[in-house]
Write an enzyme that holds these catalytic residues in place. Structure first.
Site, PDB file in Angstrom:
ATOM      1  N   HIS A 130       0.837  -1.202   0.000  1.00 49.80           N
ATOM      2  CA  HIS A 130       0.000   0.000   0.000  1.00 49.80           C
ATOM      3  C   HIS A 130       0.877   1.260   0.000  1.00 49.80           C
ATOM      4  O   HIS A 130       0.626   2.201  -0.762  1.00 49.80           O
ATOM      5  CB  HIS A 130      -0.915  -0.013   1.223  1.00 49.80           C
ATOM      6  CG  HIS A 130      -1.651   1.260   1.459  1.00 49.80           C
ATOM      7  ND1 HIS A 130      -2.967   1.445   1.083  1.00 49.80           N
ATOM      8  CD2 HIS A 130      -1.254   2.425   2.035  1.00 49.80           C
ATOM      9  CE1 HIS A 130      -3.342   2.676   1.410  1.00 49.80           C
ATOM     10  NE2 HIS A 130      -2.319   3.294   2.000  1.00 49.80           N
ATOM     11  N   GLU A 131       1.900   1.289   0.843  1.00 49.84           N
ATOM     12  CA  GLU A 131       2.773   2.466   0.907  1.00 49.84           C
ATOM     13  C   GLU A 131       3.572   2.623  -0.385  1.00 49.84           C
ATOM     14  O   GLU A 131       3.765   3.743  -0.870  1.00 49.84           O
ATOM     15  CB  GLU A 131       3.714   2.364   2.112  1.00 49.84           C
ATOM     16  CG  GLU A 131       3.012   2.252   3.460  1.00 49.84           C
ATOM     17  CD  GLU A 131       2.084   3.410   3.757  1.00 49.84           C
ATOM     18  OE1 GLU A 131       2.139   4.441   3.052  1.00 49.84           O
ATOM     19  OE2 GLU A 131       1.273   3.290   4.689  1.00 49.84           O
TER      20      GLU A 131
ATOM     21  N   HIS B 194       1.568   4.361  -3.005  1.00 44.05           N
ATOM     22  CA  HIS B 194       1.633   5.822  -2.921  1.00 44.05           C
ATOM     23  C   HIS B 194       2.894   6.338  -3.608  1.00 44.05           C
ATOM     24  O   HIS B 194       2.867   7.382  -4.268  1.00 44.05           O
ATOM     25  CB  HIS B 194       1.632   6.262  -1.456  1.00 44.05           C
ATOM     26  CG  HIS B 194       0.296   6.212  -0.793  1.00 44.05           C
ATOM     27  ND1 HIS B 194      -0.834   6.789  -1.342  1.00 44.05           N
ATOM     28  CD2 HIS B 194      -0.098   5.662   0.396  1.00 44.05           C
ATOM     29  CE1 HIS B 194      -1.866   6.591  -0.523  1.00 44.05           C
ATOM     30  NE2 HIS B 194      -1.433   5.915   0.520  1.00 44.05           N
TER      31      HIS B 194
ATOM     32  N   GLU C   7      -6.547   7.032  -0.939  1.00 45.23           N
ATOM     33  CA  GLU C   7      -6.398   5.807  -0.158  1.00 45.23           C
ATOM     34  C   GLU C   7      -7.047   4.609  -0.845  1.00 45.23           C
ATOM     35  O   GLU C   7      -6.506   3.501  -0.841  1.00 45.23           O
ATOM     36  CB  GLU C   7      -6.990   5.994   1.241  1.00 45.23           C
ATOM     37  CG  GLU C   7      -6.236   6.986   2.106  1.00 45.23           C
ATOM     38  CD  GLU C   7      -4.793   6.577   2.328  1.00 45.23           C
ATOM     39  OE1 GLU C   7      -4.498   5.368   2.397  1.00 45.23           O
ATOM     40  OE2 GLU C   7      -3.939   7.481   2.418  1.00 45.23           O
TER      41      GLU C   7
END
Length: 309
Positions: free
Chosen positions: A144-145, A148, A228
């Protein structure tokens, strides 16, 4: 679908850049108005000069400001070999440079990515996150990070965090005027690790009531909830396990509710960077809420895995 997803991502990135540019213009205009009020036309020029210097400093140091707010420190591969292994595997799969890794002493399970682009990216995990998640769940959070990072939305979110930190800095400076500050500074530093805060003093609260909405506006101009959702979907595809990321979000949501951080000026300015909101949704902390509901994020991830409800 791939072309549509790319177009939506590009539109979202353009919107974040436009919002960030608007924030910078508003900050410069505000400093100019303060300069005019203080010293006329000459004061306006000084105010604009100060604003430009502040924006340049924030652009250069935005990652360090966010990491220091969480008392994070660089972690070596000797200390966390499994963490490094997972990040290397995911970075290779995503064709990304391996980011720097930091560790925050917070007991609350959380994580965030900062930087100006893939080559300067940093991923920070809390000690609580490493204790709460199993390997598959941790892999999903790291993916997930990295999502980004790959989408390059960390620039807008990191710089907006830095600008918000500058705006709320007078509230942080007010802490030094509190009686017994030196005696309580150790407790204040430990509040990140314990998940509890010593609370705001009267002057800090008053300043945050004035400056908080301005800082929140800066963040909301640059950050949307769709950010998100998109990172969840991209991270799930990168890790290959949407269900594991959904399970991680459940644990993180429960952990942030139980070990909510105290919303002082520095932390509220970086809360939007984290995978889940680190504060209780009450008081002026509500102004800084940019995360979508955890239940909806879990539902979308399970739908991605083929679950029906």
């Amino acid at each position: 679908m791939a072309v549509r997803g790319y177009a939506l991502g590009a539109a979202e990135l353009a919107g974040a850049a436009a919002g960030l540019a608007t924030s910078v213009v508003l900050l410069i205009a505000g400093c100019a108005l303060l300069g005019v009020a203080a010293a006329g036309a000459g004061g306006a020029a000084v105010g604009i000069g100060i604003a430009v210097v502040l924006v340049a400093a924030v652009f250069a140091c935005c990652d360090r400001l966010a990491l220091s707010a969480m008392l994070a420190r660089p972690v070596s591969e000797v200390e966390q070999p499994e963490l490094y292994r997972l990040v290397r595997e995911l970075s290779k799969a995503g064709r990304l440079p391996v980011p720097r890794l930091y560790l925050s002493p917070a007991d609350q399970p959380n994580s965030f990515a900062v930087g100006r682009g893939p080559r300067t990216a940093t991923i920070c995990c809390t000690e609580g996150l490493l204790r709460a998640l199993d390997e598959a769940e941790l892999r999903g959070v790291l993916a997930h990070e990295l999502a980004h990072v790959s989408s390059r939305d960390i620039l807008a979110s990191s710089v907006s965090a830095g600008l918000a930190t500058v705006i709320t800095s007078p509230a942080g400076l007010a802490r030094f005027a509190r009686p017994g500050h030196s005696a309580g500074s150790g407790r204040a530093a430990g509040s990140v690790a314990s998940g509890a805060g010593s609370g705001l003093g009267l002057l800090e609260t008053l300043l945050m009531l004035v400056l908080g909405p301005v800082a929140a506006l800066v963040i909301r101009l640059a950050v949307t909830r769709e950010r998100e959702y998109r990172a969840d979907a991209t991270g799930a595809l990168l890790s290959g396990d949407p269900v594991a990321l959904a399970g991680a979000l459940r644990k993180i949501d429960a952990g942030t509710a139980e070990l909510a951080l105290a919303p002082d000026g520095r932390r509220t300015s970086v809360g939007h960077l984290m995978i889940a909101c680190p504060f209780r949704p009450e008081g002026f902390a509500r102004l800084f809420l940019t995360h979508p509901p955890a239940g909806e994020r879990v539902r979308r991830l399970e739908a991605l895995a083929g679950y029906r409800r």
